[in-house]
Motif scaffolding. Structure first.
Motif, PDB file in Angstrom:
ATOM      1  N   VAL A  20       0.839  -1.202   0.000  1.00  0.00           N
ATOM      2  CA  VAL A  20       0.000   0.000   0.000  1.00  0.00           C
ATOM      3  C   VAL A  20       0.871   1.248   0.000  1.00  0.00           C
ATOM      4  O   VAL A  20       0.596   2.214  -0.716  1.00  0.00           O
ATOM      5  N   TRP A  21       1.917   1.226   0.791  1.00  0.00           N
ATOM      6  CA  TRP A  21       2.845   2.366   0.797  1.00  0.00           C
ATOM      7  C   TRP A  21       3.509   2.520  -0.568  1.00  0.00           C
ATOM      8  O   TRP A  21       3.766   3.638  -1.011  1.00  0.00           O
ATOM      9  N   ALA A  22       3.790   1.404  -1.241  1.00  0.00           N
ATOM     10  CA  ALA A  22       4.359   1.481  -2.592  1.00  0.00           C
ATOM     11  C   ALA A  22       3.394   2.158  -3.546  1.00  0.00           C
ATOM     12  O   ALA A  22       3.796   2.963  -4.396  1.00  0.00           O
ATOM     13  N   LEU A  23       2.114   1.859  -3.416  1.00  0.00           N
ATOM     14  CA  LEU A  23       1.111   2.477  -4.282  1.00  0.00           C
ATOM     15  C   LEU A  23       1.005   3.978  -4.011  1.00  0.00           C
ATOM     16  O   LEU A  23       0.905   4.785  -4.939  1.00  0.00           O
ATOM     17  N   GLU A  24       1.043   4.364  -2.744  1.00  0.00           N
ATOM     18  CA  GLU A  24       1.003   5.786  -2.410  1.00  0.00           C
ATOM     19  C   GLU A  24       2.251   6.507  -2.918  1.00  0.00           C
ATOM     20  O   GLU A  24       2.156   7.624  -3.462  1.00  0.00           O
ATOM     21  N   GLN A  75      -4.346   9.173  -4.505  1.00  0.00           N
ATOM     22  CA  GLN A  75      -5.720   8.832  -4.149  1.00  0.00           C
ATOM     23  C   GLN A  75      -6.370   7.950  -5.212  1.00  0.00           C
ATOM     24  O   GLN A  75      -7.065   6.986  -4.894  1.00  0.00           O
ATOM     25  N   VAL A  76      -6.125   8.280  -6.481  1.00  0.00           N
ATOM     26  CA  VAL A  76      -6.688   7.462  -7.558  1.00  0.00           C
ATOM     27  C   VAL A  76      -6.101   6.058  -7.515  1.00  0.00           C
ATOM     28  O   VAL A  76      -6.828   5.051  -7.620  1.00  0.00           O
ATOM     29  N   GLY A  94      -6.896   0.660  -6.534  1.00  0.00           N
ATOM     30  CA  GLY A  94      -6.212  -0.563  -6.133  1.00  0.00           C
ATOM     31  C   GLY A  94      -6.979  -1.335  -5.075  1.00  0.00           C
ATOM     32  O   GLY A  94      -7.081  -2.571  -5.139  1.00  0.00           O
ATOM     33  N   PHE A  95      -7.559  -0.625  -4.094  1.00  0.00           N
ATOM     34  CA  PHE A  95      -8.359  -1.304  -3.078  1.00  0.00           C
ATOM     35  C   PHE A  95      -9.591  -1.955  -3.689  1.00  0.00           C
ATOM     36  O   PHE A  95      -9.979  -3.066  -3.301  1.00  0.00           O
ATOM     37  N   TRP A 150       0.145  -4.181  -9.694  1.00  0.00           N
ATOM     38  CA  TRP A 150       0.108  -4.051  -8.233  1.00  0.00           C
ATOM     39  C   TRP A 150      -0.763  -5.128  -7.601  1.00  0.00           C
ATOM     40  O   TRP A 150      -0.394  -5.707  -6.571  1.00  0.00           O
ATOM     41  N   VAL A 151      -1.912  -5.414  -8.198  1.00  0.00           N
ATOM     42  CA  VAL A 151      -2.809  -6.429  -7.633  1.00  0.00           C
ATOM     43  C   VAL A 151      -2.143  -7.800  -7.679  1.00  0.00           C
ATOM     44  O   VAL A 151      -2.254  -8.588  -6.725  1.00  0.00           O
TER      45      VAL A 151
END
Length: 259
Positions: free
Chosen positions: A96-100, A130-131, A136-137, A243-244
């Motif tokens: 998640v931190w990687a995505l941010e 945010q996108v 991703g979630f 990412w998923v």
């Protein structure tokens, strides 16, 4: 009263096992993507932890130790279970931190890093972050995030048995490469936006040399932002798919080369 006492004596071992399972699963759920966000109400996060515990407990009840006689031994097991849940949760939270971070790098590359706001995460983040995080979630939940979380918690007892504290060798061999792989994944996700920013700067330099009197920055900045938005629309499905897949691999092999 005698019947109630007999019922308590029978249910007490199972209640302690459920308590131990809740400690590990609850610590893991606190770092779980989408369901462990600080922006969610505490009641919702508690309900998620209880629901996951209900699913995990029947599969691991035979692997949980009996309640010790001393309070110190009980406290020792409690600390170990919470630590084990946090270790597994941190391994997933790194993604998640990687995505941010990827969203922050992408925003900075295309000139929209100044647009901040609040989203799923507790800290304000850039618009691209945010996108990325929200999408991703959503994809992770569509791909069966709760099922992967339950499977990971059931398998966690074979990696870190109940009552066994994670060894320093295990932590060093898993968490340190996890941070490195998380940073590498963030850079790869933001790669198209890096390339777009590089091409913009090269074009801006050529135009500035050819027409020094032209305010190329004011002309090129809107073009860069528009190109960044178009690139976000086109590249997001591919980037979030990467990412998923990394997230699912992290659930399947928490202490393996998932990235």
């Amino acid at each position: 009263m005698n019947d109630l006492q007999a019922l308590v004596d029978v249910s007490q071992p199972f209640a302690f096992a459920a308590f131990l399972a809740f400690l590990r699963v609850g610590a893991f759920a606190a770092l779980l993507p989408a369901f462990g966000e600080q922006t969610l109400p505490m009641r919702v996060r508690l309900a998620v932890a209880l629901a996951l515990t209900t699913l995990v407990l029947p599969a691991v009840v035979d692997q949980l130790p009996a309640q010790p006689d001393s309070l110190a031994a009980t406290g020792h097991i409690v600390v170990i279970e919470v630590a084990a849940g946090l270790v597994f949760g941190l391994g997933v939270r790194l993604l998640v931190w990687a995505l941010e971070f990827a969203g922050a790098l992408a925003s900075q590359s295309v000139g929209v890093a100044q647009l901040f706001g609040s989203g799923m995460t507790a800290e304000p983040s850039s618009a691209f972050s945010q996108v990325f995080v929200l999408t991703g979630f959503a994809l992770a939940c569509a791909m069966g995030l709760p099922l992967h979380a339950v499977a990971m918690m059931i398998g966690s007892y074979s990696i870190i048995p109940s009552g066994s504290f994670p060894t320093p060798d295990l932590l060093a061999a898993t968490l340190l490469p996890g941070f490195q792989n998380s940073f590498g994944l963030a850079v790869r996700l933001a790669g198209p936006f890096f390339i777009a920013g590089l091409l913009y700067n090269l074009t801006l330099g050529f135009v500035n040399r050819a027409m020094p009197q032209m305010m190329v920055t004011f002309v090129g900045a809107p073009a860069l932002t528009g190109a960044g938005l178009i690139l976000l629309l086109v590249a997001s499905p591919v980037l979030l798919g990467i990412w998923v897949r990394a997230l699912i691999a992290a659930f399947a092999t928490p202490f393996g080369p998932s990235l």
